[in-house]
Design an enzyme around this catalytic site. Structure first.
Site, mmCIF file in Angstrom:
data_model
loop_
_atom_site.group_PDB
_atom_site.id
_atom_site.type_symbol
_atom_site.label_atom_id
_atom_site.label_comp_id
_atom_site.label_asym_id
_atom_site.label_seq_id
_atom_site.Cartn_x
_atom_site.Cartn_y
_atom_site.Cartn_z
ATOM 1 N N ASP A 170 -0.158 5.091 1.032
ATOM 2 C CA ASP A 170 -0.369 6.054 2.118
ATOM 3 C C ASP A 170 -0.437 5.357 3.466
ATOM 4 O OD1 ASP A 170 -0.866 8.806 0.806
ATOM 5 O OD2 ASP A 170 -2.059 7.420 -0.404
ATOM 6 N N ASP A 183 0.865 -1.172 0.000
ATOM 7 C CA ASP A 183 0.000 0.000 0.000
ATOM 8 C C ASP A 183 0.906 1.228 0.000
ATOM 9 O OD1 ASP A 183 -2.400 1.645 0.519
ATOM 10 O OD2 ASP A 183 -1.517 1.864 2.514
#
Length: 227
Positions: free
Chosen positions: A9, A7
């Site tokens: 953020d 991922d």
């Protein structure tokens, strides 16, 4: 394990802290407080959570017409604080990526954020070349917790999802990676540590422990970060 899909953020860059601070600022401007646990559960990793959050705030203060203005104010705060040049890397990111790449592990990013934001951050930190694939919001039909981003990342890497490990900071992302058939390592942020990450195969206090976790058997019963 042939590939690791990250991922973006909250996992590679610390955009979670300024995001939570911006939402908290909006709440304070309307005379309210935003508990970190509420933001973590309802908003982190969930783009649709922002309108619902401000709708509840507007209702709680009897200003039903204020929700749209609250969202506009958040966008103003984002424009000032969420910039590729002002969002730092999470601890140990560079060392972890370099170590995995040297070991021959294929790397990808699977994000629900716009491509300009994701690639802008990676380019600023000179990390874009570490990844063989970057999947962003524009590349999939459904956002997390749907598995689309992780499935697309695996396809672009040419690695079956069951041979990939996903690294996530949000519960929404954990669910997305599990739905894609990947093993999942959760690395909560300081804002999200109170949440129950027991669905993940491993829960780490930081990325520094990722290499060891990749070699370890699943421990999906762990509910919280181990210290």
């Amino acid at each position: 394990m042939e590939a690791v899909v990250f991922d973006h953020d909250g996992t590679l860059v610390d955009s979670i802290t300024p995001d939570y601070e911006a939402c908290s600022q909006v709440f304070r401007e309307y005379g309210a407080e935003l508990p970190a646990a509420v933001w973590a559960a309802d908003v982190c990793g969930n783009t649709d959570g922002y309108p619902a959050l401000f709708a509840r705030l507007a209702e709680s203060i009897g200003r039903h017409d204020a929700a749209a203005r609250m969202r506009e104010r958040l966008s103003e705060l984002w424009a000032a604080s969420l910039l590729p040049g002002s969002v730092p890397l999470m601890p140990a990111v560079r060392d972890v990526l370099d170590g995995l790449r040297e070991s021959g592990v294929r790397l990808a990013v699977a994000s629900a954020a716009p491509r300009t934001w994701v690639t802008g951050c990676l380019e600023h930190h000179r990390l874009l070349d570490r990844f063989q694939a970057v999947v962003a919001a524009e590349d999939v039909e459904r956002r997390k917790p749907a598995p689309d981003a992780y499935l697309a990342a695996a396809a672009r890497l040419g690695v079956p999802p069951e041979r990939c490990v996903a690294v996530e900071d949000s519960l929404t992302g954990v669910d997305a990676a599990l739905a894609a058939g990947m093993r999942v390592i959760a690395v909560p942020t300081p804002v999200t540590r109170s949440l129950d990450y027991s669905r993940a195969d491993h829960v780490l206090p930081g990325l520094g422990g990722l290499t060891a976790a990749l070699r370890a058997p699943s421990d999906r019963k762990a509910a919280h970060v181990r210290h």
